[in-house]
Design an enzyme around this catalytic site. Structure first.
Site, PDB file in Angstrom:
ATOM      1  N   GLY A  97       0.844  -1.188   0.000  1.00 50.84           N
ATOM      2  CA  GLY A  97       0.000   0.000   0.000  1.00 50.84           C
ATOM      3  C   GLY A  97       0.878   1.236   0.000  1.00 50.84           C
TER       4      GLY A  97
ATOM      5  N   GLN B  52       2.950   9.992   1.278  1.00 48.20           N
ATOM      6  CA  GLN B  52       4.248   9.307   1.319  1.00 48.20           C
ATOM      7  C   GLN B  52       5.113   9.601   0.097  1.00 48.20           C
ATOM      8  OE1 GLN B  52       2.354   5.270   2.274  1.00 48.20           O
ATOM      9  NE2 GLN B  52       4.322   5.169   3.324  1.00 48.20           N
TER      10      GLN B  52
ATOM     11  N   CYS C  88       5.989   0.039   7.394  1.00 45.63           N
ATOM     12  CA  CYS C  88       5.603   1.179   6.562  1.00 45.63           C
ATOM     13  C   CYS C  88       6.813   1.631   5.759  1.00 45.63           C
ATOM     14  CB  CYS C  88       5.106   2.313   7.455  1.00 45.63           C
ATOM     15  SG  CYS C  88       4.621   3.784   6.544  1.00 45.63           S
ATOM     16  N   LEU C  89       6.612   1.911   4.482  1.00 46.79           N
ATOM     17  CA  LEU C  89       7.737   2.350   3.643  1.00 46.79           C
ATOM     18  C   LEU C  89       8.343   3.659   4.132  1.00 46.79           C
ATOM     19  CD1 LEU C  89       6.269   1.515   0.110  1.00 46.79           C
ATOM     20  CD2 LEU C  89       7.916   0.175   1.447  1.00 46.79           C
TER      21      LEU C  89
ATOM     22  N   HIS D 109      -4.398   1.313   7.697  1.00 41.45           N
ATOM     23  CA  HIS D 109      -3.023   1.837   7.755  1.00 41.45           C
ATOM     24  C   HIS D 109      -2.858   3.009   6.780  1.00 41.45           C
ATOM     25  CE1 HIS D 109       1.517   1.288   7.963  1.00 41.45           C
ATOM     26  NE2 HIS D 109       1.351   2.066   6.910  1.00 41.45           N
ATOM     27  N   GLU D 110      -3.310   2.811   5.538  1.00 45.06           N
ATOM     28  CA  GLU D 110      -3.155   3.866   4.524  1.00 45.06           C
ATOM     29  C   GLU D 110      -4.011   5.082   4.857  1.00 45.06           C
ATOM     30  OE1 GLU D 110      -0.697   3.547   2.718  1.00 45.06           O
ATOM     31  OE2 GLU D 110      -0.430   1.404   3.011  1.00 45.06           O
TER      32      GLU D 110
ATOM     33  N   HIS E 186      -2.464   7.626   7.033  1.00 50.24           N
ATOM     34  CA  HIS E 186      -1.554   8.565   6.367  1.00 50.24           C
ATOM     35  C   HIS E 186      -2.302   9.818   5.892  1.00 50.24           C
ATOM     36  CE1 HIS E 186       2.200   6.362   6.407  1.00 50.24           C
ATOM     37  NE2 HIS E 186       1.657   5.288   5.855  1.00 50.24           N
TER      38      HIS E 186
HETATM   39 CO    CO Z   1       2.534   3.432   5.802  1.00 49.77          CO
END
Ligand code: CO
Length: 182
Positions: free
Chosen positions: A45, A50, A98-99, A140-141, A144
């Site tokens: 995701g 991000q 998470c990236l 999660h997304e 953000h």
């Molecule tokens: Co993330």
């Protein structure tokens, strides 16, 4: 086009993202870039903040979870101006990463089920009840878009333990294999 992933410490990750115009002609190129970036970084995701854009868009491809959870029906798609209207079901604990927070993974408790309303890349409206892994990734997304990261959901004591790791990321000391900004 692969975009740099903004790491923890970048102010854009702390902003509440703004709704997008569905008619925005740059949107489809941007979504293609988000998928390129997500696959390059081997994520499941990716949310627009991000990659430095404070708009309410995220992309998901849950296919890699098929390996661990054979019963999982993989989903690939785009969520534009999503609203989680309800979170319900049982509390469900799962390790998240998470990236934007490389080298950190922690158990996070979230609800098992959500009701969500969103638009897809064709501008079509959807509303659905979603559970399991996909509900997890979406929550999660969605965080953000609200200026949150997954470690915000951890108990205080865990946050204290993670503080140095997070400071290292914010200080530019962590260099993952994918393209980043920080
Ligand atoms: Co993330």
């Amino acid at each position: 086009m692969i975009l740099p992933v903004y790491l923890y410490g970048e102010p854009v990750l702390r902003k509440t993202a703004k709704e997008v115009e569905l008619t925005d002609e740059n949107l489809s190129n941007f979504i293609a870039d988000m998928f390129d970036t997500m696959y390059h970084a081997e994520g499941v995701g990716l949310a627009a903040p991000q990659v430095g854009k404070s708009i309410r868009v995220f992309v998901i491809d849950s296919t890699p979870y098929k390996e661990i959870y054979p019963e999982h029906e993989p989903f690939k798609g785009v969520f534009i101006n999503p609203i989680i209207t309800e979170r319900f079901g049982s509390d469900f604990t799962l390790s998240e990463g998470c990236l934007s927070l490389p080298q950190i993974s922690e158990d996070v408790v979230r609800k098992s089920d959500i009701h969500i309303e969103y638009y897809d890349e064709k501008g079509e409206f959807h509303e659905s009840d979603i559970n399991g892994i996909l509900a997890r990734i979406i929550q999660h997304e969605y965080d953000h878009l609200e200026g949150k990261v997954f470690t915000d959901n951890l108990p205080q004591i865990k946050k204290m333990v993670l503080k140095r790791k997070l400071n290292d990321i914010a200080g530019g000391k962590v260099k993952p294999a994918y393209k980043t900004k920080r």
